[in-house]
Motif scaffolding. Structure first.
Motif, PDB file in Angstrom:
ATOM      1  N   GLY A 190       0.812  -1.208   0.000  1.00 17.55           N
ATOM      2  CA  GLY A 190       0.000   0.000   0.000  1.00 17.55           C
ATOM      3  C   GLY A 190       0.846   1.258   0.000  1.00 17.55           C
ATOM      4  O   GLY A 190       0.498   2.263  -0.621  1.00 17.55           O
ATOM      5  N   GLU A 236       1.985   1.935  -3.501  1.00 16.76           N
ATOM      6  CA  GLU A 236       0.927   2.283  -4.447  1.00 16.76           C
ATOM      7  C   GLU A 236       0.692   3.787  -4.460  1.00 16.76           C
ATOM      8  O   GLU A 236       0.688   4.438  -3.407  1.00 16.76           O
ATOM      9  CB  GLU A 236      -0.357   1.544  -4.065  1.00 16.76           C
ATOM     10  N   GLU A 280     -12.813   4.168  -6.538  1.00 14.21           N
ATOM     11  CA  GLU A 280     -11.878   3.178  -6.019  1.00 14.21           C
ATOM     12  C   GLU A 280     -10.781   3.872  -5.216  1.00 14.21           C
ATOM     13  O   GLU A 280     -10.145   4.817  -5.692  1.00 14.21           O
ATOM     14  CB  GLU A 280     -11.258   2.377  -7.162  1.00 14.21           C
ATOM     15  N   ARG A 336      -7.229   3.924  -3.615  1.00  8.94           N
ATOM     16  CA  ARG A 336      -5.929   3.280  -3.823  1.00  8.94           C
ATOM     17  C   ARG A 336      -4.840   3.962  -2.995  1.00  8.94           C
ATOM     18  O   ARG A 336      -4.746   5.191  -2.975  1.00  8.94           O
ATOM     19  CB  ARG A 336      -5.535   3.338  -5.302  1.00  8.94           C
ATOM     20  N   GLY A 337      -4.029   3.141  -2.317  1.00  6.17           N
ATOM     21  CA  GLY A 337      -2.876   3.663  -1.590  1.00  6.17           C
ATOM     22  C   GLY A 337      -3.231   4.649  -0.496  1.00  6.17           C
ATOM     23  O   GLY A 337      -2.458   5.579  -0.231  1.00  6.17           O
ATOM     24  N   LYS A 351     -10.274  -4.780  -3.185  1.00  5.54           N
ATOM     25  CA  LYS A 351     -10.419  -3.378  -3.564  1.00  5.54           C
ATOM     26  C   LYS A 351     -11.596  -2.754  -2.830  1.00  5.54           C
ATOM     27  O   LYS A 351     -12.688  -3.332  -2.767  1.00  5.54           O
ATOM     28  CB  LYS A 351     -10.614  -3.254  -5.075  1.00  5.54           C
TER      29      LYS A 351
END
Length: 322
Positions: free
Chosen positions: A110, A113, A133, A135-136, A250
């Motif tokens: 993570g 990302e 979504e 992310r990170g 996700k």
């Protein structure tokens, strides 16, 4: 010898009054042993009989009621335990223990990302949806609404509900501090060690872990659990809806583009492929998200920002870059 009759007992008494005549040269004989026997029936009449009275009936009746009440209480507690920790009426994809393992796992991937929110749109079963979504990003809960100029914030929204008295509806932990303990809502989102999970459970194991590790936790209504809808929903009518869902590993923030019922919203999420999803309050409230380049994009009605009502009470779910 003469025989007399006892007038009281009507028993015969034999009196021997003959004087013994010793015989010269004869020694003294053996001393006779005299045994007196009486009829046992006559003794039974003379002995006072002691009768032990049984316990009073009402004591036995009260004891029976007490035992019955204890058995009923034990049965109710056993059933409650079964409903709380064994069968909650809907299949669960991830146990509390498994989600704790996810929260405690290293998140090196993570960190590598790129922090961003990727937005897509689709229409499922006639329900128009926007998907964000995540992310990170890590997450936390704050009682202060983020500023639109704070570039560390990549998305924020409402999370737990509260009543008119300011009391939170469902368990709530903020940065290791417990603000409420209540399992009336079975869906939850937990944050600890830079990880974020959602799930369904009546027990508070994940909440306790989040609290002990300085994380955050809140509860909300179930939308989807292990790809199945709950048997009934507590919110009715058609309004803009929002949620937090998981497909694989996700995590998505979701909003409807139009007013929808809870059932239609949840059914569309199930059809799209969400394994788990929980409700997020504030369907048309303002929030924003940022793309990888740091650009802010508005969500909801901008005229609602900032929220002036219930400041310092509303808990905000805030996603930030790691």
């Amino acid at each position: 010898m003469m025989i007399e009759k006892d007038k009281i007992t009507e028993r015969q008494i034999i009196i021997v009054d003959d004087d013994p005549k010793p015989v010269p040269g004869q020694g003294a004989g053996e001393i006779p042993v005299i045994t007196i026997e009486e009829d046992s029936s006559s003794l039974a009449n003379d002995v006072e009989q002691v009768v032990v009275k049984p316990a009073k009936r009402w004591l036995w009746f009260a004891l029976g009621l007490l035992i019955s009440a204890l058995l009923c209480i034990a049965a109710v507690m056993g059933w409650r335990y079964y409903r709380l920790y064994v069968n909650i009426g809907i299949p669960v994809s991830t146990t509390s223990k498994q989600n704790i393992e996810k929260l405690s796992a290293p998140n090196n991937a993570g960190h590598a990302e790129t922090p961003e929110v990727v937005m897509t749109s689709d229409s499922i079963l006639g329900v128009a949806l926007n998907f964000y979504e995540l992310r990170g990003l890590r997450a936390e809960i704050s009682l202060q609404e983020p500023d639109t100029t704070d570039t560390s914030v990549f998305l924020y929204s409402r999370c737990a509900d509260h009543g008119k008295n300011g009391e939170y509806l469902g368990s709530l932990v903020m940065n290791g501090k417990s603000l409420q303990s209540n399992t009336s809502r079975l869906g939850y989102c937990a944050m600890a060690n830079g990880n974020v999970v959602i799930g369904v459970a009546r027990d508070e194991e994940v909440k306790d872990y989040s609290q002990e590790n300085g994380g955050s936790f809140f509860r909300q209504f179930i939308l989807v659990s292990n790809g199945v809808l709950p048997p009934r929903f507590h919110l009715h009518g058609k309004v803009e809806r929002r949620g937090l869902g998981r497909i694989g590993e996700k995590l998505y923030y979701i909003e409807t583009r139009h007013a929808e019922t809870m059932w239609d919203f949840a059914d569309a999420l199930r059809e799209y492929g969400f394994v788990d999803a929980i409700y997020i309050t504030g369907g048309s409230d303002y929030s924003f998200y940022r793309t990888a380049d740091g650009t802010r994009h508005d969500i909801g009605l901008a005229e609602n920002y900032p929220h002036t009502g219930w400041q310092g009470v509303i808990p905000w779910l805030v996603f930030k870059k790691r």
